[in-house]
Design a protein around this motif. Structure first.
Motif, PDB file in Angstrom:
ATOM      1  N   GLN A  37       0.736  -1.188   0.005  1.00  0.00           N
ATOM      2  CA  GLN A  37       0.126  -0.001   0.267  1.00  0.00           C
ATOM      3  C   GLN A  37       0.993   1.301  -0.054  1.00  0.00           C
ATOM      4  OE1 GLN A  37      -2.279   2.170   3.365  1.00  0.00           O
ATOM      5  NE2 GLN A  37      -3.705   0.191   2.445  1.00  0.00           N
ATOM      6  N   LEU A  38       0.594   2.259  -0.810  1.00  0.00           N
ATOM      7  CA  LEU A  38       1.318   3.542  -0.898  1.00  0.00           C
ATOM      8  C   LEU A  38       0.116   4.702  -0.390  1.00  0.00           C
ATOM      9  CD1 LEU A  38       3.038   2.621  -4.281  1.00  0.00           C
ATOM     10  CD2 LEU A  38       3.699   2.439  -1.970  1.00  0.00           C
ATOM     11  N   ARG A  39       0.618   5.626   0.169  1.00  0.00           N
ATOM     12  CA  ARG A  39      -0.080   6.616   0.400  1.00  0.00           C
ATOM     13  C   ARG A  39       0.682   8.118   0.140  1.00  0.00           C
ATOM     14  NH1 ARG A  39      -2.483   5.394   6.403  1.00  0.00           N
ATOM     15  NH2 ARG A  39      -3.387   3.406   5.945  1.00  0.00           N
ATOM     16  N   GLY A  40      -0.066   8.997  -0.234  1.00  0.00           N
ATOM     17  CA  GLY A  40       0.456  10.371  -0.899  1.00  0.00           C
ATOM     18  C   GLY A  40       0.220  10.764  -2.052  1.00  0.00           C
ATOM     19  N   PRO A  41       0.435  12.079  -2.571  1.00  0.00           N
ATOM     20  CA  PRO A  41       0.073  12.716  -3.798  1.00  0.00           C
ATOM     21  C   PRO A  41       1.113  12.049  -4.714  1.00  0.00           C
ATOM     22  CG  PRO A  41       1.004  14.403  -2.166  1.00  0.00           C
ATOM     23  CD  PRO A  41       0.907  13.035  -1.365  1.00  0.00           C
ATOM     24  N   GLY A  73      11.750   5.539  -3.993  1.00  0.00           N
ATOM     25  CA  GLY A  73      10.742   6.479  -3.250  1.00  0.00           C
ATOM     26  C   GLY A  73       9.901   5.673  -2.359  1.00  0.00           C
ATOM     27  N   LEU A  74       9.932   4.492  -2.231  1.00  0.00           N
ATOM     28  CA  LEU A  74       9.439   3.634  -1.137  1.00  0.00           C
ATOM     29  C   LEU A  74      10.330   3.550   0.074  1.00  0.00           C
ATOM     30  CD1 LEU A  74       7.952   0.532  -2.933  1.00  0.00           C
ATOM     31  CD2 LEU A  74       6.928   2.567  -2.221  1.00  0.00           C
ATOM     32  N   LEU A  75       9.849   3.814   1.417  1.00  0.00           N
ATOM     33  CA  LEU A  75      10.503   3.600   2.429  1.00  0.00           C
ATOM     34  C   LEU A  75      10.436   2.511   3.071  1.00  0.00           C
ATOM     35  CD1 LEU A  75      10.569   7.501   3.383  1.00  0.00           C
ATOM     36  CD2 LEU A  75      12.287   6.337   2.406  1.00  0.00           C
ATOM     37  N   CYS A  76      11.095   1.856   3.765  1.00  0.00           N
ATOM     38  CA  CYS A  76      11.240   0.699   4.436  1.00  0.00           C
ATOM     39  C   CYS A  76      10.090   1.013   5.576  1.00  0.00           C
ATOM     40  CB  CYS A  76      12.483   0.292   4.976  1.00  0.00           C
ATOM     41  SG  CYS A  76      12.332  -1.426   5.675  1.00  0.00           S
ATOM     42  N   ARG A  77       9.198  -0.061   5.844  1.00  0.00           N
ATOM     43  CA  ARG A  77       8.251   0.196   6.969  1.00  0.00           C
ATOM     44  C   ARG A  77       7.434   1.415   7.058  1.00  0.00           C
ATOM     45  NH1 ARG A  77      12.888  -2.516   8.753  1.00  0.00           N
ATOM     46  NH2 ARG A  77      12.443  -4.548   9.388  1.00  0.00           N
ATOM     47  N   ARG A  78       7.252   2.294   5.925  1.00  0.00           N
ATOM     48  CA  ARG A  78       6.469   3.497   5.941  1.00  0.00           C
ATOM     49  C   ARG A  78       5.370   3.102   5.026  1.00  0.00           C
ATOM     50  NH1 ARG A  78       8.325   6.041  10.097  1.00  0.00           N
ATOM     51  NH2 ARG A  78      10.562   5.788  10.095  1.00  0.00           N
ATOM     52  N   LEU A  79       4.293   3.249   5.422  1.00  0.00           N
ATOM     53  CA  LEU A  79       2.959   3.568   4.267  1.00  0.00           C
ATOM     54  C   LEU A  79       2.896   4.799   3.368  1.00  0.00           C
ATOM     55  CD1 LEU A  79      -0.103   2.779   6.611  1.00  0.00           C
ATOM     56  CD2 LEU A  79       1.069   1.209   4.862  1.00  0.00           C
ATOM     57  N   PHE A  80       3.503   5.742   3.629  1.00  0.00           N
ATOM     58  CA  PHE A  80       3.523   7.046   2.855  1.00  0.00           C
ATOM     59  C   PHE A  80       4.982   7.153   2.128  1.00  0.00           C
ATOM     60  CE2 PHE A  80       0.613   8.308   5.865  1.00  0.00           C
ATOM     61  CZ  PHE A  80      -0.170   9.265   5.014  1.00  0.00           C
ATOM     62  N   VAL A  81       4.947   7.375   0.949  1.00  0.00           N
ATOM     63  CA  VAL A  81       6.183   7.358   0.089  1.00  0.00           C
ATOM     64  C   VAL A  81       7.044   8.554   0.440  1.00  0.00           C
ATOM     65  CG1 VAL A  81       4.867   6.222  -1.992  1.00  0.00           C
ATOM     66  CG2 VAL A  81       4.957   8.819  -2.032  1.00  0.00           C
ATOM     67  N   ALA A  82       8.206   8.482   0.080  1.00  0.00           N
ATOM     68  CA  ALA A  82       9.244   9.528   0.391  1.00  0.00           C
ATOM     69  C   ALA A  82       8.868  10.736   0.236  1.00  0.00           C
ATOM     70  CB  ALA A  82      10.686   9.253  -0.086  1.00  0.00           C
ATOM     71  N   ALA A  83       8.450  10.940  -1.168  1.00  0.00           N
ATOM     72  CA  ALA A  83       7.879  12.306  -1.567  1.00  0.00           C
ATOM     73  C   ALA A  83       6.836  12.978  -0.989  1.00  0.00           C
ATOM     74  CB  ALA A  83       7.407  12.373  -3.095  1.00  0.00           C
ATOM     75  N   ALA A  84       5.905  12.100  -0.394  1.00  0.00           N
ATOM     76  CA  ALA A  84       4.733  12.357   0.587  1.00  0.00           C
ATOM     77  C   ALA A  84       5.402  12.938   1.831  1.00  0.00           C
ATOM     78  CB  ALA A  84       3.678  11.500   0.465  1.00  0.00           C
ATOM     79  N   ILE A  85       6.052  12.143   2.089  1.00  0.00           N
ATOM     80  CA  ILE A  85       6.731  12.648   3.717  1.00  0.00           C
ATOM     81  C   ILE A  85       7.457  14.079   3.675  1.00  0.00           C
ATOM     82  CG2 ILE A  85       8.463  11.898   5.439  1.00  0.00           C
ATOM     83  CD1 ILE A  85       7.770   9.154   5.128  1.00  0.00           C
ATOM     84  N   HIS A 100      -3.035  19.960  10.840  1.00  0.00           N
ATOM     85  CA  HIS A 100      -4.482  19.439  10.163  1.00  0.00           C
ATOM     86  C   HIS A 100      -4.412  19.775   8.690  1.00  0.00           C
ATOM     87  CE1 HIS A 100      -6.276  23.221  11.457  1.00  0.00           C
ATOM     88  NE2 HIS A 100      -6.912  23.037  10.550  1.00  0.00           N
ATOM     89  N   LYS A 101      -4.052  20.789   8.130  1.00  0.00           N
ATOM     90  CA  LYS A 101      -4.216  21.306   7.100  1.00  0.00           C
ATOM     91  C   LYS A 101      -3.093  20.352   5.981  1.00  0.00           C
ATOM     92  CE  LYS A 101      -6.705  24.930   6.959  1.00  0.00           C
ATOM     93  NZ  LYS A 101      -8.159  25.027   6.358  1.00  0.00           N
ATOM     94  N   VAL A 102      -1.953  20.180   6.508  1.00  0.00           N
ATOM     95  CA  VAL A 102      -1.002  19.332   5.944  1.00  0.00           C
ATOM     96  C   VAL A 102      -1.667  17.992   5.795  1.00  0.00           C
ATOM     97  CG1 VAL A 102       1.277  18.285   6.213  1.00  0.00           C
ATOM     98  CG2 VAL A 102       0.928  20.452   6.921  1.00  0.00           C
ATOM     99  N   ARG A 103      -2.159  17.580   7.003  1.00  0.00           N
ATOM    100  CA  ARG A 103      -2.895  16.087   6.701  1.00  0.00           C
ATOM    101  C   ARG A 103      -4.015  16.121   5.836  1.00  0.00           C
ATOM    102  NH1 ARG A 103      -5.320  13.168  12.022  1.00  0.00           N
ATOM    103  NH2 ARG A 103      -5.440  11.195  11.249  1.00  0.00           N
ATOM    104  N   GLU A 104      -4.846  17.105   5.547  1.00  0.00           N
ATOM    105  CA  GLU A 104      -5.851  17.411   4.580  1.00  0.00           C
ATOM    106  C   GLU A 104      -5.219  16.960   3.133  1.00  0.00           C
ATOM    107  OE1 GLU A 104      -8.223  20.661   5.340  1.00  0.00           O
ATOM    108  OE2 GLU A 104      -8.961  19.746   7.055  1.00  0.00           O
ATOM    109  N   GLN A 105      -4.231  17.846   2.761  1.00  0.00           N
ATOM    110  CA  GLN A 105      -3.248  17.792   1.729  1.00  0.00           C
ATOM    111  C   GLN A 105      -2.582  16.376   1.244  1.00  0.00           C
ATOM    112  OE1 GLN A 105      -1.455  21.259   0.819  1.00  0.00           O
ATOM    113  NE2 GLN A 105      -0.236  20.520  -0.914  1.00  0.00           N
ATOM    114  N   VAL A 106      -2.060  15.972   2.364  1.00  0.00           N
ATOM    115  CA  VAL A 106      -1.127  14.662   1.787  1.00  0.00           C
ATOM    116  C   VAL A 106      -1.800  13.334   2.412  1.00  0.00           C
ATOM    117  CG1 VAL A 106       0.942  13.519   2.555  1.00  0.00           C
ATOM    118  CG2 VAL A 106       0.963  16.135   2.541  1.00  0.00           C
ATOM    119  N   ASN A 107      -2.543  13.156   3.158  1.00  0.00           N
ATOM    120  CA  ASN A 107      -3.071  11.905   3.633  1.00  0.00           C
ATOM    121  C   ASN A 107      -4.293  11.899   2.846  1.00  0.00           C
ATOM    122  OD1 ASN A 107      -3.972   9.692   4.805  1.00  0.00           O
ATOM    123  ND2 ASN A 107      -3.695  10.474   6.979  1.00  0.00           N
TER     124      ASN A 107
END
Length: 184
Positions: A37-41, A73-85, A100-107
């Motif tokens: 699973q990958l999360r992020g824009p 761009g995939l980080l070990c043991r992270r759901l979010f990709v490096a670019a999103a972090i 919370h604004k950052v969360r709305e934009q990235v998550n």
């Protein structure tokens, strides 16, 4: 998806044995595939996405470790990709947006629970992980005695320097987004 031969790492990251020693037996054997699973824009100006990617796995015959191989761009043991972090740390530390604004934009997951904590504690956890050297290996901050938000700003600036040269005319968020993909 690349073939088993194309994706096989050159050595085991755990015991450092060569995967295909000259004249010797194969040490890293294909061990199937799994969904990741990958999360992020997908871009710095887009909203967060939730994606699934099929990645290859290998098993080391010497130490028994199981290795997962995916794209940069995939980080070990992270759901979010490096670019999103990187983007999240830039928005929080450099652009000074509320958590919370950052969360709305990235998550990509939207939390509507009335019991959800305000802000996004994940930002602080990412900064602490970077201070311990467990996030972006190419960035060394040394000993830092500053608020976590100020450290997030320093991480964002360091990531922006890793973006391709033609991107220096772009926004800071875009530079960090592209630099984070190269920082692992």
């Amino acid at each position: 998806m690349p073939s088993v031969q194309e994706a096989r790492p050159g050595r085991c990251p755990c015991c450092q044995v060569a995967s295909r020693p000259v004249g010797g037996p194969l040490n890293l054997h294909g061990h199937g595939v799994r969904d990741r699973q990958l999360r992020g824009p997908l871009d710095a100006e887009q909203p967060g996405q939730l994606l699934s990617l099929c990645v290859r796995r290998y098993q080391c015959k010497r130490c028994g470790a199981t290795i997962t191989v995916g794209p940069c761009g995939l980080l070990c043991r992270r759901l979010f990709v490096a670019a999103a972090i990187g983007l999240a740390l830039c928005l929080w530390g450099h652009d000074r947006l509320d958590a919370h604004k950052v969360r709305e934009q990235v998550n990509p997951l939207k939390y509507t629970s009335p019991y959800a904590a305000p802000g996004w504690g994940q930002l602080q956890r990412w900064v602490k992980a970077q201070l311990c050297g467990r996030l972006f290996g190419g960035i060394i901050l040394g000993e830092v005695r500053a608020p976590l938000r100020a450290v997030a700003h320093r991480i964002a600036v360091a990531l922006s320097t890793l973006s391709p040269p033609q991107q220096f005319e772009q926004s800071m968020a875009r530079q960090v987004f592209l630099g984070a993909e190269r920082a692992w």
